[in-house]
Design a protein around this motif. Sequence first.
Motif, short mmCIF file in Angstrom:
data_model
loop_
_atom_site.label_atom_id
_atom_site.label_comp_id
_atom_site.label_asym_id
_atom_site.label_seq_id
_atom_site.Cartn_x
_atom_site.Cartn_y
_atom_site.Cartn_z
N VAL A 111 55.02 63.82 111.35
CA VAL A 111 56.11 62.87 111.56
C VAL A 111 56.62 62.79 109.85
CG1 VAL A 111 56.88 60.44 111.98
CG2 VAL A 111 55.28 61.62 113.51
N SER A 112 56.00 62.62 108.88
CA SER A 112 56.42 62.38 107.59
C SER A 112 57.19 63.64 107.32
CB SER A 112 55.35 62.10 106.70
OG SER A 112 54.64 61.13 106.84
N LEU A 113 56.87 64.72 107.59
CA LEU A 113 57.64 66.01 107.37
C LEU A 113 58.82 66.21 108.00
CD1 LEU A 113 54.70 68.93 107.08
CD2 LEU A 113 56.20 67.91 105.26
N LEU A 114 58.96 65.71 109.42
CA LEU A 114 60.17 65.52 110.10
C LEU A 114 61.11 64.80 109.57
CD1 LEU A 114 58.44 65.98 113.59
CD2 LEU A 114 59.65 67.65 112.51
N GLY A 149 60.32 52.83 100.88
CA GLY A 149 59.56 51.62 102.06
C GLY A 149 59.84 52.13 103.32
N VAL A 150 60.76 52.45 103.94
CA VAL A 150 61.04 53.06 104.95
C VAL A 150 60.13 53.83 105.56
CG1 VAL A 150 62.77 53.54 106.91
CG2 VAL A 150 63.64 52.15 104.93
N LEU A 151 60.09 55.14 104.71
CA LEU A 151 59.23 56.08 104.91
C LEU A 151 57.82 55.87 105.22
CD1 LEU A 151 60.75 59.22 102.92
CD2 LEU A 151 61.18 58.58 105.38
N LEU A 152 57.28 54.87 104.35
CA LEU A 152 55.85 54.50 104.57
C LEU A 152 55.71 53.46 105.79
CD1 LEU A 152 55.26 53.26 100.66
CD2 LEU A 152 54.32 55.09 102.00
N ALA A 153 56.52 52.84 106.05
CA ALA A 153 56.74 51.95 107.25
C ALA A 153 56.57 52.91 108.45
CB ALA A 153 57.81 50.95 107.36
N VAL A 154 57.36 54.00 108.58
CA VAL A 154 57.19 54.77 109.73
C VAL A 154 55.81 55.52 109.75
CG1 VAL A 154 58.25 56.96 110.70
CG2 VAL A 154 59.81 55.22 109.80
N MET A 171 61.19 76.09 110.93
CA MET A 171 59.96 76.52 110.14
C MET A 171 60.80 77.01 108.81
SD MET A 171 57.46 75.32 111.24
CE MET A 171 56.42 76.20 110.10
N ALA A 172 61.65 78.02 109.03
CA ALA A 172 62.50 78.63 108.06
C ALA A 172 63.06 77.61 107.10
CB ALA A 172 63.28 79.71 108.32
N TYR A 173 63.63 76.51 107.75
CA TYR A 173 64.04 75.49 106.97
C TYR A 173 63.21 74.68 106.06
CZ TYR A 173 66.53 71.10 105.67
OH TYR A 173 67.15 70.14 104.95
N LEU A 174 62.01 74.41 106.65
CA LEU A 174 60.91 73.68 106.04
C LEU A 174 60.44 74.53 104.94
CD1 LEU A 174 59.04 72.00 108.95
CD2 LEU A 174 60.55 70.90 107.19
N VAL A 175 59.86 75.53 105.18
CA VAL A 175 59.35 76.50 104.03
C VAL A 175 60.19 76.90 103.08
CG1 VAL A 175 57.88 78.59 103.70
CG2 VAL A 175 57.64 77.24 105.71
N THR A 176 61.26 77.50 103.27
CA THR A 176 62.10 77.84 102.31
C THR A 176 63.21 76.94 101.63
OG1 THR A 176 62.79 79.97 103.47
CG2 THR A 176 64.04 79.45 101.90
N ASP A 177 63.62 75.70 102.33
CA ASP A 177 64.43 74.74 101.75
C ASP A 177 63.56 73.82 100.90
OD1 ASP A 177 66.76 72.24 102.73
OD2 ASP A 177 67.17 74.13 101.36
N PHE A 178 62.50 73.47 101.30
CA PHE A 178 61.61 72.53 100.68
C PHE A 178 61.10 73.27 99.49
CE2 PHE A 178 60.22 68.96 103.64
CZ PHE A 178 61.54 68.41 103.91
#
Length: 812
Positions: A66-69, A36-41, A87-94
């Motif tokens: 913004v959703s990815l952040l 709900g909070v993420l959808l509101a943002v 970028m390494a965090y987003l690609v590898t960790d996700f």
Amino acid sequence: MSGRARVTLFAVLATLLTSWSLAALVDSSFWVLEAGVLLAVQGAVGAGARRVPLGRTLTVASQVLVSLLVLMFLFAGKGESTGSGPMAYLVTDFGALFRRGVADVGEFAIPAPLTDGIRLLLLSGVLLIGLLVDLLAVTFRTAAAAGLPLLALYSVAAGLSGGAGASWVSFLLAGCGYLLLLLSEGRDRLAQWGRVFGAAPSPRASSGTGYGGLGAASDRALAPVRTGRRIGAVALGIALAVPAALPALGGGLLGAQGGEAGDGGTGVGGTISAVNPLVSLQGSLNAQDNRVVLKYRTDSPQLGEQYLRILALDEFNGVKWEASGRALTDVPERLPAPPGLSGQVRQTAVEVRTSISAADTYAQRYLPMPYPATSVDIPGKWRFEPAGRTLVGDQLGRDRFQNVQGAMYTVRSLLLRPTAEQLQSAPAPDPLVKAEYTKIPDNLPAVVADTARQVTKGAKDDYARAVKLQDYFAVTGGFRYDTKVASGTGSQAIARFLADKEGFCIHFAFSMAAMSRSLGIPARVAVGFTPGEKQSDGSVNVSMRDAHAWPELYFEGVGWTRFEPTPRQGISVPDYSRAEVPAAQPSAPTALPSTGAAQPSAAPSKAEDCPPEAKKLGECGVAAPQPKGGSGGGGPSLVGVLGWTLPVLALLALPLLPLLWRTRLRGRRLATGQVLEAWTELSDAAWDAGIPPDEALSPRRAAARVVELGRLTPEAADAVHRVAEAVERSLYAPPGTEAAYEGLGTDVLLARAALLAGLDRRSRARAELLPRSAARLRWSAAARWSAVTAALAARLAPVSALLSRLPLRGRG
């Protein structure tokens, strides 16, 4: 609020209400609040971008960014990142978290534990659907098309749960959210053409401005809006009522009434379908309704050995244990001899006959039967897998397979009785068997093999090693049985299980099988049911909580042999795996008490006085862990029941508080017999009925106003006038004049009943449950607060005066 902002708000609300259908898939609903909070943002970012304004592409891009952040910060540190920088965090960790979530979805039964991977899948999916709904409903102004992603979200929930998670409440919430979105978009579209329907001036404003004649037109303007709402409500009602009224239609997306094998899941109230029994094992052990799935009668002399085996998981790829793909054959009249069984062991075996009937709610595609079976008599289309000695339902049509649902069949099997001496003296296994069933994945942590070697140190043969491994898990290793643990089934999960030392049967079976393979002992994992509970008529009931997994180790001359490493109450420990060691060995090592066992008793027995098999059965000083939610529990305690019941009753009583307050106040006023108290009660009764008091009127004029606006009957009107006359006597008659009369309270109650009788059902409920006269409470509270502050100011006045006479530094 602008029309587009209103549509944005209802798009977020519709997505959130539809996402509730996913709540039944996991054991915690906390993620819905996060969604709900993420959808509101996400919606707020879209509204801000459109207000700038930005183009459609930039608006969607800003929402995605913004959703990815937000997800990045929400899941920071939840996975293993090998790179550096955002970028390494987003690609590898996700990517790692997504893969872990996909693996968890295939591993756990519904409701699955809310792991970080599953949580990421849920939140990402809901955000994606919310973005599509926002794009269609707000950006492209096609709210009707926004129902497609909402339907996809609801269908995914219904499909994954086999209908169990898609209850009528979830359907109602999703339908209401979609209808509200349509109404808000329609209202915004109409507003672009002029005045919005339903925005007619109030009667008070009409009379004051001279436009009272617009009242009829206002009603006509409001009619289309009311008609649309009614159509939506009727459509929802029909969608909910028709499946219930016509059971032949089935539950559809609202719930599974049955199903073919292959649906998966363990829905409560529907079919228990589990093509992969491992997926539904934990759900069965934790099931709230411990339904009987199998009944059987047998002539076996050892009921404790009557395990009903479904299939064998013989391939360990590092991610999970699974049954390897093998060729199927027609079911022969007499099944071939079990692999590895010698004539010497076969001579001591007893052939057992077992008649089994499956429940109509159990749709397993693999046939549960004792091992090793020699013949099976069952109707339908079945196929035989020789290596695992299992029967598999054949394909009946497109996406339809034969299953055991409602079947009655007879199995003849061998009750093998190998001795410890035969197992100890077993020759080396067949090279092909050893090569296939000792494979271990490359990613198996070294701690698994190291622990296996440490535990079996000093053992001189495979049998002694197997017994030591079994006793390590069941007795001496300090392991705890817990069906709520979400340890997984892969290589890392085994290492984590050895460290945490808590889990349920699949963790014990997988770990012992993997450790046995690391020692060169052929091993696999069997899935099925423990013998069940014998009934007074001689039959045996097997319920969902009898689901079990155990390791099978191969010994040449005996074949595949069951071991029991799980410290669970009620399981049967094979005689050949008891602590007694054959005479060829010097003596049996003494088992020390488990340091991690649960709740020691007041007087624990000494280790030398308590053999390992007694410890496994919970007969020693250390209490055996009880399975949570087991059928033998004593049920919820009185304190627990009261702890839940009282808050629920208090919550249900909240809407009745105004009614109870007015009833008590009315009785207290009328009990005094005073005229002014009765008049106040009559005024409040009229106020509750929609006639507000007018302090400027005399009692006689006020009574006439109540009679006229309340449309009272002549009898009730006379009662009101009598009360008014008594008030005038009390106020204006000479001192000593008796103002009260005998039927004063009765007249007030008669007038109140007449006022309520003139109202429609909704207004009457409003007058009873939400009385307008409750405003007196607010007035009373304000008056008391004013009195308290005035008294406090009066008490502090001398102090203030004293302080004002004190000289202040810096003055002059």
